[in-house]
Design a protein around this motif. Structure first.
Motif, PDB file in Angstrom:
ATOM      1  N   MET B   1      23.717   2.100  -4.596  1.00 22.07           N
ATOM      2  CA  MET B   1      22.412   1.499  -4.876  1.00 22.07           C
ATOM      3  C   MET B   1      21.495   1.744  -3.673  1.00 22.07           C
ATOM      4  O   MET B   1      21.917   1.613  -2.528  1.00 22.07           O
ATOM      5  CB  MET B   1      22.586  -0.003  -5.097  1.00 22.07           C
ATOM      6  N   LEU B   2      20.264   2.083  -3.930  1.00 17.58           N
ATOM      7  CA  LEU B   2      19.313   2.287  -2.843  1.00 17.58           C
ATOM      8  C   LEU B   2      19.046   0.970  -2.113  1.00 17.58           C
ATOM      9  O   LEU B   2      19.051  -0.084  -2.726  1.00 17.58           O
ATOM     10  CB  LEU B   2      17.989   2.811  -3.406  1.00 17.58           C
ATOM     11  N   PRO B   3      18.786   1.018  -0.803  1.00 21.36           N
ATOM     12  CA  PRO B   3      18.417  -0.218  -0.105  1.00 21.36           C
ATOM     13  C   PRO B   3      17.088  -0.737  -0.645  1.00 21.36           C
ATOM     14  O   PRO B   3      16.258   0.044  -1.131  1.00 21.36           O
ATOM     15  CB  PRO B   3      18.290   0.225   1.357  1.00 21.36           C
ATOM     16  N   PHE B   4      16.909  -2.039  -0.554  1.00 16.70           N
ATOM     17  CA  PHE B   4      15.671  -2.660  -1.028  1.00 16.70           C
ATOM     18  C   PHE B   4      14.496  -2.203  -0.170  1.00 16.70           C
ATOM     19  O   PHE B   4      14.557  -2.207   1.056  1.00 16.70           O
ATOM     20  CB  PHE B   4      15.818  -4.183  -0.950  1.00 16.70           C
ATOM     21  N   ILE B   5      13.417  -1.825  -0.829  1.00 18.01           N
ATOM     22  CA  ILE B   5      12.210  -1.403  -0.111  1.00 18.01           C
ATOM     23  C   ILE B   5      11.056  -2.307  -0.508  1.00 18.01           C
ATOM     24  O   ILE B   5      10.687  -2.378  -1.686  1.00 18.01           O
ATOM     25  CB  ILE B   5      11.865   0.071  -0.431  1.00 18.01           C
ATOM     26  N   LEU B   6      10.500  -2.992   0.483  1.00 19.99           N
ATOM     27  CA  LEU B   6       9.368  -3.883   0.226  1.00 19.99           C
ATOM     28  C   LEU B   6       8.111  -3.056  -0.020  1.00 19.99           C
ATOM     29  O   LEU B   6       7.841  -2.080   0.680  1.00 19.99           O
ATOM     30  CB  LEU B   6       9.167  -4.808   1.445  1.00 19.99           C
ATOM     31  N   ASP B   7       7.333  -3.464  -1.023  1.00 15.66           N
ATOM     32  CA  ASP B   7       6.051  -2.818  -1.311  1.00 15.66           C
ATOM     33  C   ASP B   7       5.163  -2.774  -0.057  1.00 15.66           C
ATOM     34  O   ASP B   7       5.096  -3.752   0.703  1.00 15.66           O
ATOM     35  CB  ASP B   7       5.361  -3.630  -2.417  1.00 15.66           C
ATOM     36  N   ASP B   8       4.485  -1.652   0.151  1.00 15.05           N
ATOM     37  CA  ASP B   8       3.659  -1.460   1.352  1.00 15.05           C
ATOM     38  C   ASP B   8       2.592  -2.531   1.526  1.00 15.05           C
ATOM     39  O   ASP B   8       2.334  -3.003   2.630  1.00 15.05           O
ATOM     40  CB  ASP B   8       2.916  -0.115   1.272  1.00 15.05           C
ATOM     41  N   ARG B   9       1.940  -2.888   0.430  1.00 14.09           N
ATOM     42  CA  ARG B   9       0.852  -3.861   0.543  1.00 14.09           C
ATOM     43  C   ARG B   9       1.381  -5.249   0.883  1.00 14.09           C
ATOM     44  O   ARG B   9       0.790  -5.953   1.713  1.00 14.09           O
ATOM     45  CB  ARG B   9       0.063  -3.893  -0.773  1.00 14.09           C
ATOM     46  N   LEU B  10       2.516  -5.617   0.266  1.00 15.79           N
ATOM     47  CA  LEU B  10       3.135  -6.902   0.627  1.00 15.79           C
ATOM     48  C   LEU B  10       3.523  -6.895   2.102  1.00 15.79           C
ATOM     49  O   LEU B  10       3.319  -7.873   2.822  1.00 15.79           O
ATOM     50  CB  LEU B  10       4.365  -7.172  -0.243  1.00 15.79           C
ATOM     51  N   ALA B  11       4.074  -5.773   2.549  1.00 16.69           N
ATOM     52  CA  ALA B  11       4.484  -5.683   3.954  1.00 16.69           C
ATOM     53  C   ALA B  11       3.277  -5.869   4.879  1.00 16.69           C
ATOM     54  O   ALA B  11       3.332  -6.577   5.885  1.00 16.69           O
ATOM     55  CB  ALA B  11       5.166  -4.348   4.212  1.00 16.69           C
ATOM     56  N   LYS B  12       2.170  -5.229   4.519  1.00 17.55           N
ATOM     57  CA  LYS B  12       0.974  -5.267   5.351  1.00 17.55           C
ATOM     58  C   LYS B  12       0.344  -6.672   5.428  1.00 17.55           C
ATOM     59  O   LYS B  12      -0.173  -7.087   6.459  1.00 17.55           O
ATOM     60  CB  LYS B  12      -0.050  -4.274   4.778  1.00 17.55           C
ATOM     61  N   ASP B  13       0.411  -7.400   4.293  1.00 16.02           N
ATOM     62  CA  ASP B  13      -0.302  -8.685   4.203  1.00 16.02           C
ATOM     63  C   ASP B  13       0.516  -9.876   4.675  1.00 16.02           C
ATOM     64  O   ASP B  13       0.002 -11.006   4.682  1.00 16.02           O
ATOM     65  CB  ASP B  13      -0.691  -8.956   2.737  1.00 16.02           C
ATOM     66  N   THR B  14       1.781  -9.655   5.026  1.00 12.86           N
ATOM     67  CA  THR B  14       2.662 -10.803   5.270  1.00 12.86           C
ATOM     68  C   THR B  14       3.434 -10.682   6.580  1.00 12.86           C
ATOM     69  O   THR B  14       3.447  -9.631   7.214  1.00 12.86           O
ATOM     70  CB  THR B  14       3.692 -10.959   4.127  1.00 12.86           C
ATOM     71  N   ILE B  15       4.111 -11.780   6.922  1.00 17.73           N
ATOM     72  CA  ILE B  15       4.977 -11.864   8.101  1.00 17.73           C
ATOM     73  C   ILE B  15       6.379 -12.208   7.595  1.00 17.73           C
ATOM     74  O   ILE B  15       6.538 -13.111   6.765  1.00 17.73           O
ATOM     75  CB  ILE B  15       4.461 -12.988   9.042  1.00 17.73           C
TER      76      ILE B  15
END
Lengths: 136, 136
Positions: B1-15
């Motif tokens: 299974m591929l590792p989980f990848i957080l959406d770029d925009r969520l990553a940018k907007d959050t901590i």
């Protein structure tokens, strides 16, 4: 235990559909969006975590049932699910079918434009379709 | 299974906060509202009903954990819970503490005003408070 009493504003804005084990299912009387509202039939609840664990699981399975019915009937682009309750404190969950061509897309629907009521015939047909699909 | 990848925009907007069994917990980088975002760690999910039944139950218990932490730390008037995803299709759930004096009240928060980032010290303190409370 007192019988369940639906909040006046929810009653005014919606059309009754049916009852599943936990929730009363309502159709928002706004023809711009296929929009269900699920109300757990307890008085004096305002937050999801006011429900017992078992009821929380039932709630999410009824939200899933609502979602599947909307997807089957309308093939939306996205389903929006939300428990807000800033205006109506009685716990209720919005399940809304969204389309790229709808009035509010891609924003949430609240506070955009004005409600458009269904005609009597539209409402009758839609209630019939939704109850049939939800009970299938 | 591929590792989980957080959406770029969520990553940018959050901590980043922490991970519970199902979700990655994020803090929205907007000091106007105590606002958590829960992201089930699967790739290619966009709707709650894409989750298996067991994961749906875990999701609602993690939403409840998020809610309780926000209530304990901030004593809000109301908690808003929503899975919208019209802009970011990766399934994510907003859990937002609301106050009668906040900028958007009583409307939903989306599309109202502009984000205000936390200072480095504010973010550090809040991440510490939230992780401690969520893990208690």
């Amino acid at each position: 235990m007192l019988p369940f009493i639906l909040d006046d504003r929810l009653a005014k804005d919606t059309i009754h559909l049916l009852e599943l084990p936990l929730c009363r299912f309502l159709l928002m009387n706004d023809r711009r969006y296929p929009w269900l509202i699920l109300v757990p039939r307890y008085n004096d609840l305002s937050e999801i975590h006011d429900l017992r664990d078992k009821d929380q699981s039932t709630l999410i399975s009824e939200v899933t049932a609502a979602t599947r019915a909307l997807e089957k009937l309308f093939q939306p682009e996205k389903i929006n699910v939300a428990a807000l309750g800033n205006l109506v404190s009685q716990l209720h969950i919005h399940v809304i079918a969204r389309f790229e061509e709808d009035e509010a897309w891609p924003n949430p629907v609240w506070g955009i434009g004005k409600n458009e009521s269904y005609s009597r015939n539209e409402a009758k047909r839609l209630v019939n379709q939704l109850t049939t699909t939800l009970l299938a």
